[in-house]
Design a protein around this motif. Structure first.
Motif, PDB file in Angstrom:
ATOM      1  N   GLY A 189       4.107   3.452   1.291  1.00  0.00           N
ATOM      2  CA  GLY A 189       5.261   2.803   0.705  1.00  0.00           C
ATOM      3  C   GLY A 189       5.047   1.362   0.324  1.00  0.00           C
ATOM      4  O   GLY A 189       6.017   0.664   0.012  1.00  0.00           O
ATOM      5  N   ALA A 190       3.817   0.877   0.342  1.00  0.00           N
ATOM      6  CA  ALA A 190       3.568  -0.523   0.022  1.00  0.00           C
ATOM      7  C   ALA A 190       3.701  -0.754  -1.474  1.00  0.00           C
ATOM      8  O   ALA A 190       3.251   0.057  -2.285  1.00  0.00           O
ATOM      9  CB  ALA A 190       2.176  -0.933   0.494  1.00  0.00           C
ATOM     10  N   GLY A 191       4.332  -1.881  -1.832  1.00  0.00           N
ATOM     11  CA  GLY A 191       4.461  -2.261  -3.222  1.00  0.00           C
ATOM     12  C   GLY A 191       3.289  -3.093  -3.686  1.00  0.00           C
ATOM     13  O   GLY A 191       2.355  -3.394  -2.930  1.00  0.00           O
ATOM     14  N   ALA A 192       3.349  -3.496  -4.958  1.00  0.00           N
ATOM     15  CA  ALA A 192       2.234  -4.237  -5.545  1.00  0.00           C
ATOM     16  C   ALA A 192       2.038  -5.584  -4.874  1.00  0.00           C
ATOM     17  O   ALA A 192       0.900  -6.003  -4.598  1.00  0.00           O
ATOM     18  CB  ALA A 192       2.483  -4.419  -7.042  1.00  0.00           C
ATOM     19  N   TRP A 193       3.134  -6.303  -4.582  1.00  0.00           N
ATOM     20  CA  TRP A 193       3.005  -7.616  -3.957  1.00  0.00           C
ATOM     21  C   TRP A 193       2.484  -7.508  -2.533  1.00  0.00           C
ATOM     22  O   TRP A 193       1.706  -8.344  -2.076  1.00  0.00           O
ATOM     23  CB  TRP A 193       4.340  -8.347  -3.977  1.00  0.00           C
ATOM     24  CG  TRP A 193       4.677  -8.926  -5.316  1.00  0.00           C
ATOM     25  CD1 TRP A 193       5.587  -8.461  -6.215  1.00  0.00           C
ATOM     26  CD2 TRP A 193       4.068 -10.079  -5.915  1.00  0.00           C
ATOM     27  NE1 TRP A 193       5.591  -9.221  -7.348  1.00  0.00           N
ATOM     28  CE2 TRP A 193       4.676 -10.245  -7.191  1.00  0.00           C
ATOM     29  CE3 TRP A 193       3.082 -10.976  -5.518  1.00  0.00           C
ATOM     30  CZ2 TRP A 193       4.327 -11.269  -8.058  1.00  0.00           C
ATOM     31  CZ3 TRP A 193       2.735 -12.002  -6.379  1.00  0.00           C
ATOM     32  CH2 TRP A 193       3.346 -12.147  -7.619  1.00  0.00           C
ATOM     33  N   TYR A 194       2.939  -6.483  -1.812  1.00  0.00           N
ATOM     34  CA  TYR A 194       2.425  -6.303  -0.451  1.00  0.00           C
ATOM     35  C   TYR A 194       0.925  -6.034  -0.475  1.00  0.00           C
ATOM     36  O   TYR A 194       0.161  -6.591   0.322  1.00  0.00           O
ATOM     37  CB  TYR A 194       3.150  -5.154   0.231  1.00  0.00           C
ATOM     38  CG  TYR A 194       2.721  -4.956   1.673  1.00  0.00           C
ATOM     39  CD1 TYR A 194       3.378  -5.596   2.703  1.00  0.00           C
ATOM     40  CD2 TYR A 194       1.635  -4.137   1.985  1.00  0.00           C
ATOM     41  CE1 TYR A 194       2.975  -5.423   4.024  1.00  0.00           C
ATOM     42  CE2 TYR A 194       1.222  -3.962   3.293  1.00  0.00           C
ATOM     43  CZ  TYR A 194       1.900  -4.613   4.310  1.00  0.00           C
ATOM     44  OH  TYR A 194       1.492  -4.455   5.610  1.00  0.00           O
ATOM     45  N   LEU A 195       0.491  -5.166  -1.405  1.00  0.00           N
ATOM     46  CA  LEU A 195      -0.939  -4.871  -1.507  1.00  0.00           C
ATOM     47  C   LEU A 195      -1.734  -6.119  -1.851  1.00  0.00           C
ATOM     48  O   LEU A 195      -2.836  -6.324  -1.333  1.00  0.00           O
ATOM     49  CB  LEU A 195      -1.168  -3.792  -2.565  1.00  0.00           C
ATOM     50  CG  LEU A 195      -0.626  -2.397  -2.239  1.00  0.00           C
ATOM     51  CD1 LEU A 195      -0.808  -1.476  -3.430  1.00  0.00           C
ATOM     52  CD2 LEU A 195      -1.313  -1.828  -1.006  1.00  0.00           C
ATOM     53  N   LEU A 196      -1.176  -6.972  -2.717  1.00  0.00           N
ATOM     54  CA  LEU A 196      -1.890  -8.179  -3.108  1.00  0.00           C
ATOM     55  C   LEU A 196      -2.041  -9.133  -1.934  1.00  0.00           C
ATOM     56  O   LEU A 196      -3.141  -9.636  -1.659  1.00  0.00           O
ATOM     57  CB  LEU A 196      -1.162  -8.862  -4.267  1.00  0.00           C
ATOM     58  CG  LEU A 196      -1.756 -10.193  -4.742  1.00  0.00           C
ATOM     59  CD1 LEU A 196      -3.144  -9.971  -5.324  1.00  0.00           C
ATOM     60  CD2 LEU A 196      -0.847 -10.847  -5.777  1.00  0.00           C
ATOM     61  N   TRP A 197      -0.940  -9.391  -1.231  1.00  0.00           N
ATOM     62  CA  TRP A 197      -0.956 -10.419  -0.185  1.00  0.00           C
ATOM     63  C   TRP A 197      -1.554  -9.934   1.137  1.00  0.00           C
ATOM     64  O   TRP A 197      -2.120 -10.735   1.880  1.00  0.00           O
ATOM     65  CB  TRP A 197       0.456 -10.929   0.075  1.00  0.00           C
ATOM     66  CG  TRP A 197       0.995 -11.779  -1.023  1.00  0.00           C
ATOM     67  CD1 TRP A 197       1.903 -11.434  -1.981  1.00  0.00           C
ATOM     68  CD2 TRP A 197       0.615 -13.138  -1.306  1.00  0.00           C
ATOM     69  NE1 TRP A 197       2.121 -12.479  -2.838  1.00  0.00           N
ATOM     70  CE2 TRP A 197       1.351 -13.541  -2.447  1.00  0.00           C
ATOM     71  CE3 TRP A 197      -0.255 -14.041  -0.714  1.00  0.00           C
ATOM     72  CZ2 TRP A 197       1.231 -14.808  -3.006  1.00  0.00           C
ATOM     73  CZ3 TRP A 197      -0.371 -15.303  -1.258  1.00  0.00           C
ATOM     74  CH2 TRP A 197       0.358 -15.681  -2.393  1.00  0.00           C
ATOM     75  N   HIS A 198      -1.419  -8.640   1.438  1.00  0.00           N
ATOM     76  CA  HIS A 198      -1.828  -8.149   2.751  1.00  0.00           C
ATOM     77  C   HIS A 198      -3.092  -7.301   2.735  1.00  0.00           C
ATOM     78  O   HIS A 198      -3.641  -7.010   3.800  1.00  0.00           O
ATOM     79  CB  HIS A 198      -0.692  -7.341   3.384  1.00  0.00           C
ATOM     80  CG  HIS A 198       0.530  -8.145   3.682  1.00  0.00           C
ATOM     81  ND1 HIS A 198       0.698  -8.864   4.839  1.00  0.00           N
ATOM     82  CD2 HIS A 198       1.648  -8.374   2.934  1.00  0.00           C
ATOM     83  CE1 HIS A 198       1.862  -9.481   4.826  1.00  0.00           C
ATOM     84  NE2 HIS A 198       2.469  -9.204   3.675  1.00  0.00           N
ATOM     85  N   VAL A 199      -3.550  -6.896   1.552  1.00  0.00           N
ATOM     86  CA  VAL A 199      -4.753  -6.051   1.483  1.00  0.00           C
ATOM     87  C   VAL A 199      -5.827  -6.694   0.616  1.00  0.00           C
ATOM     88  O   VAL A 199      -6.962  -6.902   1.061  1.00  0.00           O
ATOM     89  CB  VAL A 199      -4.398  -4.647   0.954  1.00  0.00           C
ATOM     90  CG1 VAL A 199      -5.662  -3.792   0.878  1.00  0.00           C
ATOM     91  CG2 VAL A 199      -3.375  -3.985   1.855  1.00  0.00           C
ATOM     92  N   LEU A 200      -5.484  -7.011  -0.631  1.00  0.00           N
ATOM     93  CA  LEU A 200      -6.496  -7.473  -1.571  1.00  0.00           C
ATOM     94  C   LEU A 200      -6.953  -8.898  -1.274  1.00  0.00           C
ATOM     95  O   LEU A 200      -8.154  -9.153  -1.122  1.00  0.00           O
ATOM     96  CB  LEU A 200      -5.959  -7.372  -3.000  1.00  0.00           C
ATOM     97  CG  LEU A 200      -5.671  -5.953  -3.501  1.00  0.00           C
ATOM     98  CD1 LEU A 200      -5.079  -5.983  -4.895  1.00  0.00           C
ATOM     99  CD2 LEU A 200      -6.938  -5.114  -3.489  1.00  0.00           C
ATOM    100  N   LEU A 201      -6.014  -9.845  -1.200  1.00  0.00           N
ATOM    101  CA  LEU A 201      -6.410 -11.239  -0.970  1.00  0.00           C
ATOM    102  C   LEU A 201      -7.102 -11.438   0.380  1.00  0.00           C
ATOM    103  O   LEU A 201      -8.088 -12.186   0.449  1.00  0.00           O
ATOM    104  CB  LEU A 201      -5.189 -12.154  -1.096  1.00  0.00           C
ATOM    105  CG  LEU A 201      -4.696 -12.393  -2.532  1.00  0.00           C
ATOM    106  CD1 LEU A 201      -3.503 -13.326  -2.531  1.00  0.00           C
ATOM    107  CD2 LEU A 201      -5.813 -12.960  -3.397  1.00  0.00           C
ATOM    108  N   PRO A 202      -6.640 -10.824   1.477  1.00  0.00           N
ATOM    109  CA  PRO A 202      -7.402 -10.978   2.735  1.00  0.00           C
ATOM    110  C   PRO A 202      -8.832 -10.460   2.654  1.00  0.00           C
ATOM    111  O   PRO A 202      -9.697 -10.926   3.396  1.00  0.00           O
ATOM    112  CB  PRO A 202      -6.575 -10.168   3.738  1.00  0.00           C
ATOM    113  CG  PRO A 202      -5.197 -10.189   3.214  1.00  0.00           C
ATOM    114  CD  PRO A 202      -5.357 -10.131   1.719  1.00  0.00           C
ATOM    115  N   ALA A 203      -9.082  -9.494   1.771  1.00  0.00           N
ATOM    116  CA  ALA A 203     -10.445  -8.988   1.627  1.00  0.00           C
ATOM    117  C   ALA A 203     -11.296  -9.863   0.726  1.00  0.00           C
ATOM    118  O   ALA A 203     -12.520  -9.864   0.835  1.00  0.00           O
ATOM    119  CB  ALA A 203     -10.409  -7.555   1.074  1.00  0.00           C
TER     120      ALA A 203
END
Length: 618
Positions: A482-496
């Motif tokens: 259920g993650a949205g685009a902003w959640y994926l950006l801030w919590h998945v992509l940028l931390p990586a």
């Protein structure tokens, strides 16, 4: 297919617009810098000749300088369509044969430097590959500070040492000219060693995560030879570095101006910069266009090679993430290097960096002058300490700006990729001349010129890591929860992406500090007797044989900065995420429950589609 064709057409149009804008800016360079092109051409032809009005008018009439700049540019472009790049304003010879010969020399030098860089990068990563293939690496980041020290050394200093020691004193290899394979060994070493050290550090940063993936654990448990596991780990990490390798290739071709000057190599970088200084527009425009086309071709080939190596996994979204959230590394090395650097600055600040003593010229280190004196009798320790305040402060500001710009533009690869290829094609000296022509000369001109080009490798690194991270099973699972685009950006992509790109930016800090001071030495910023570090190296280089301490002292401090940067970069980590953190659910049907924490892979774990290597049973 239509979407892909449309995207490729837009990228080609964007590249064409950028190339046209850059060529037009170069064509307007004499008028942007508010200088008389006829006077500049006269000085380049004969510095002793008096610039009388009659002489200048004759030059204007012959070259057509009385026409508008757009008319001159139009004539050059019209001739280029018919294979005629015009004639040099200085020598009067055809431009195209000279540019083609210079490009061939630069490509040959680039090939030799690239071979040295690959060998150096392999040596930097050798210990990590050996430990990782035998499951002895753990969470430890292998690789010491020797690579950082080598990457921090200025190329022209390495070239000068190799030429004077190996070429002159020992006589093992020729150190001047370009007449055969023997003449390309020393310049290839001077170019390839620092570039390979930096590339090796970036690869060494990814390898531990590759060895921790399930396919590597399963391959080791099934008894595959360590060499095979190491080879597949390299294949797993190389796609993230191929775009940056393309930038290195272009940088080795167009940015080797200092090396070509020291070894008297008739390459394209030296030809272009000399034309820029003499405002020989036909040569300058032709050389710059050749560099841009080379950069575009190299960037496209690098991206195609990355897709060839890891393309099926990118298409299927079946990669494992190379990001491992680990606690920040602790060590005494950054504290030690930082203390040494602060001690040098602290002991030197009370001294006068501008005090002249003709009786103490080129004195060796002593209690009175711990780092010796220069050719004017000035204390080198004092000049290093006072120069550190301006050099390091500006370098940190430019590095931070380049990091932010690189990450933001790296998030938009379709927009930034053509810009990266175009910007990276510019030698730093030429970028400084263009910035000076537009913004004028001043103390901040070098910072602005370096900032214009410093973001490109960071944007390329960001885009490459994002491309792989978007194709991970972890991202697909998080989106399914259920993650949205902003959640994926801030919590998945940028931390990586942020930790490795930040470490990359810190590794480039010493090179940015040197580039800033080198542009100042060329008259585009601070002038002598300013005690900037690049000025110290350039001013004392002619005395390297008589007074080696005058060059070794600032070079050692610069290497110390590199060691501090790489040990600090090794500690850049993000903390482990909280166990109870979950993405915010989107409105709609209830999302499936999050799976429980997975256990470590067992010995009988099989390779899944996440692996980019073949199955051990194949």
């Amino acid at each position: 297919m239509r979407v892909l064709a449309r995207g490729g057409g837009l990228a080609l149009l964007w590249r064409t617009v950028l190339t046209a804008a850059l060529v037009c800016a170069i064509g307007l360079l004499p008028w942007l810098s508010h200088t008389d092109p006829a006077l500049t051409v006269l000085k380049a032809r004969s510095a002793e000749r008096d610039p009388t009005p009659e002489t200048l008018n004759a030059i204007r009439d012959k070259l057509g300088l009385d026409d508008s700049p757009l008319a001159l540019l139009g004539r050059w472009l019209g001739g280029l369509l018919h294979g005629d790049a015009g004639q040099s304003w200085v020598s009067g010879t055809d431009v195209r044969p000279a540019a083609a010969q210079a490009l061939g020399v630069s490509l040959l030098l680039m090939a030799g430097a690239l071979a040295v860089a690959c060998a150096t990068a392999a040596a930097v990563c050798a210990r990590t590959l050996w430990l990782g293939s035998r499951r002895r690496l753990g969470d430890r980041r292998a690789g010491g500070t020797g690579a950082a020290v080598l990457a921090a050394l200025p190329e022209f200093l390495v070239a000068s040492v190799l030429a004077s020691v190996i070429g002159v004193q020992l006589g093992w290899l020729p150190a001047l000219g370009w007449y055969g394979p023997q003449w390309m060994v020393l310049p290839s070493l001077a170019l390839g060693l620092p570039a390979g050290a930096l590339l090796g550090r970036m690869l060494d940063d990814l390898l531990p995560s590759a060895f921790a993936e399930p396919w590597a654990l399963a391959a080791t448990a099934r008894g595959l030879p360590p060499q095979s596991v190491a080879r597949q780990a390299l294949r797993r990490c190389v796609p993230g570095l191929l775009p940056n390798l393309g930038l290195f290739v272009v940088g080795l071709t167009g940015g080797s101006v200092a090396i070509e000057q020291i070894y008297d190599i008739p390459g394209l970088g030296r030809l272009t910069v000399r034309a820029a200084l003499a405002q020989d527009l036909p040569v300058l425009q032709t050389g710059t266009l050749a560099l841009i086309l080379l950069a575009a071709a190299t960037g496209i080939l690098a991206r195609l090679a990355a897709r060839l190596v890891i393309g099926p996994a990118l298409r299927d979204g079946a990669l494992q993430s190379l990001h491992r959230p680990t606690p920040p590394a602790r060590g005494i090395a950054p504290v030690l290097y930082g203390a040494l650097l602060l001690a040098v600055i602290g002991f030197g600040l009370p001294r006068d960096p501008l005090s002249l003593d003709s009786s103490a010229r080129l004195k060796s280190p002593s209690w009175v002058h711990p780092f010796g004196t220069d050719a004017l009798g000035r204390d080198i320790l004092a000049r290093i300490a006072h120069g550190a305040l301006n050099t390091l402060g500006t370098a940190l500001a430019v590095t931070a700006l380049a990091l932010v710009t690189g990450i933001l533009l790296g998030l938009l690869p379709r927009l930034s990729a053509p810009v990266v290829d175009t910007v990276n094609a510019l030698p730093p000296v030429l970028a400084g001349l263009l910035v000076t022509g537009i913004a004028g000369s001043g103390p901040w001109t070098p910072a602005l010129a370096v900032a214009v080009v410093a973001w490109s490798p960071l944007a390329t690194h960001t885009a490459a890591l994002l491309q792989q991270e978007r194709a991970t099973t972890h991202l697909a699972a998080t989106r399914a929860l259920g993650a949205g685009a902003w959640y994926l950006l801030w919590h998945v992509l940028l931390p990586a992406v942020l930790p490795p790109v930040t470490r990359h930016a810190l590794l480039r800090l010493p090179g940015i500090a040197l580039a800033l001071a080198a542009l100042g030495f060329l008259g585009l910023g601070a002038q002598p007797p300013s005690p900037e570090w690049g000025l110290l190296l350039a001013e004392n280089q002619p005395y390297a044989e008589r007074a080696p301490w005058a060059v070794l002292a600032p070079a050692t401090v610069l290497a110390l900065l590199g060691a501090l940067a790489v040990t600090t970069a090794s500690g850049v980590r993000l903390p482990r995420p909280k166990r109870n953190s979950r993405p915010a659910e989107r409105p709609g049907p209830p999302a499936p429950q999050a799976p429980p924490d997975t256990k470590p892979p067992r010995a009988d774990t099989t390779l899944t589609a996440a692996s980019t290597s073949p199955s051990p049973t194949s």
